[in-house]
Design an enzyme around this catalytic site. Structure first.
Site, short mmCIF file in Angstrom:
data_model
loop_
_atom_site.label_atom_id
_atom_site.label_comp_id
_atom_site.label_asym_id
_atom_site.label_seq_id
_atom_site.Cartn_x
_atom_site.Cartn_y
_atom_site.Cartn_z
N LYS A 1 5.32 5.74 6.56
CA LYS A 1 4.73 4.49 6.08
C LYS A 1 5.81 3.43 5.86
O LYS A 1 5.63 2.26 6.20
CB LYS A 1 3.96 4.75 4.79
N GLN B 1 0.85 8.36 -3.33
CA GLN B 1 0.70 9.45 -2.39
C GLN B 1 0.12 10.69 -3.07
O GLN B 1 0.59 11.12 -4.11
CB GLN B 1 2.06 9.80 -1.77
N ASP C 1 -5.79 1.81 -0.24
CA ASP C 1 -6.23 3.13 0.22
C ASP C 1 -7.76 3.23 0.22
O ASP C 1 -8.33 4.13 0.84
CB ASP C 1 -5.65 4.23 -0.68
#
Length: 297
Positions: free
Chosen positions: A53, A97, A120
């Site tokens: 990422k 994460q 997200d």
């Protein structure tokens, strides 16, 4: 008939090229999209994913605020960092994460993220807006599936889509995206799961079959209608002594057999996977545009 392979790497590369140009245009106006990334602990898979990422942010010209915290970090410390990012105008999107260490409450952490920075698409506000058809950040993996279908010329309107798997990350949000009254929706959706009776009876009716069960060979050739489009979201490690790592990645679909019946199929790796990070970047740029008043909320 052998299926045409849907090349997720190429589709992702095309979208990233478009994003890179858009980011450059925004920078010319003094707008720099920013992504705050938090990784707690040293899980190898998570570490690799976060590194990818960060690399993508650099490739596209997106500002990345990377925070790698030790596994013993307290939840209060993590919540304080999220609060700081919520208040930071340079940060348009926040990514925590998963999975988090066991001593942390995952829901409380995700719910602490400002919904306006929930790139997200996991916050209840984002999910709720998606369900009722309002503008929202869409969860990245199912959103990636949607773009793979659209860019491959697959007709969704009126199609019967069967999704195998009901997770909050893939199955449930994808089902909601596909039933929306929109040019990219209007499908009839069946969601199957571990308690579904006679799974094959349902999967054989699918014009578009999405496997997101998290188990190798969940979908075999006899479960697929001739000419169906098959999207394999699964990523499973199986032992392979011939590989340096000792394992190889496979999906939820018996790829070699099913490709002889499907019209289109995604491989693993190289199918849905590359789209997830790409859609995260799409959401981050969208958030920056909303914060600047370029894109309406």
């Amino acid at each position: 008939m052998t299926a045409t392979i849907i090349d997720g790497k190429q589709v992702a590369a095309d979208i990233r090229a478009e994003l890179k140009a858009e980011v450059a245009s925004l920078k010319a106006k003094g707008i720099v999209p920013g992504l705050g990334v938090i990784l707690v602990g040293d899980d190898p898979a998570s570490n690799s994913y976060v590194t990818a990422k960060e690399r993508t942010c650099e490739e596209l010209g997106i500002y990345s605020d990377d925070n790698r915290l030790p596994a013993e970090t307290s939840q209060d410390e993590l919540m304080a960092l999220i609060g700081k990012m919520n208040a930071d105008p340079k940060i348009n999107g926040i990514l925590v994460q998963l999975p988090l260490p066991k001593h942390m409450n995952e829901s409380e952490v995700l719910f602490a993220i400002n919904p306006d920075k929930d790139v997200d698409g996991f916050h209840p506000v984002s999910v709720g807006k998606m369900v009722v058809g309002e503008k929202a950040f869409l969860s990245c993996t199912p959103h990636g599936v949607l773009h793979l279908l659209i860019r491959s010329g697959v007709k969704i309107d009126g199609a019967h889509v069967v999704i195998v798997g009901r997770s909050n990350i893939v199955g449930k949000p994808l089902a909601n995206m596909l039933i929306q009254k929109s040019p990219t929706g209007n499908a009839t959706v069946t969601v199957c799961h571990t308690r579904t009776k006679d799974l094959a009876c349902h999967t054989r009716q699918a014009d578009i079959l999405v496997a997101a069960a998290g188990r190798p060979n969940t979908i075999t050739a006899d479960m697929v209608k001739d000419g169906a489009v098959v999207i394999d979201v699964g990523v499973n490690r199986i032992e392979d002594a011939g590989k340096k790592s000792g394992y190889r990645l496979v999906g939820d679909v018996d790829f070699e057999a099913v490709k002889e019946k499907a019209s289109l199929i995604t491989p693993v790796p190289g199918g849905v996977g590359p789209m997830t990070i790409t859609m995260l970047m799409v959401n981050t740029v969208l958030s920056a545009k909303r914060a600047a008043g370029i894109e309406p909320l």
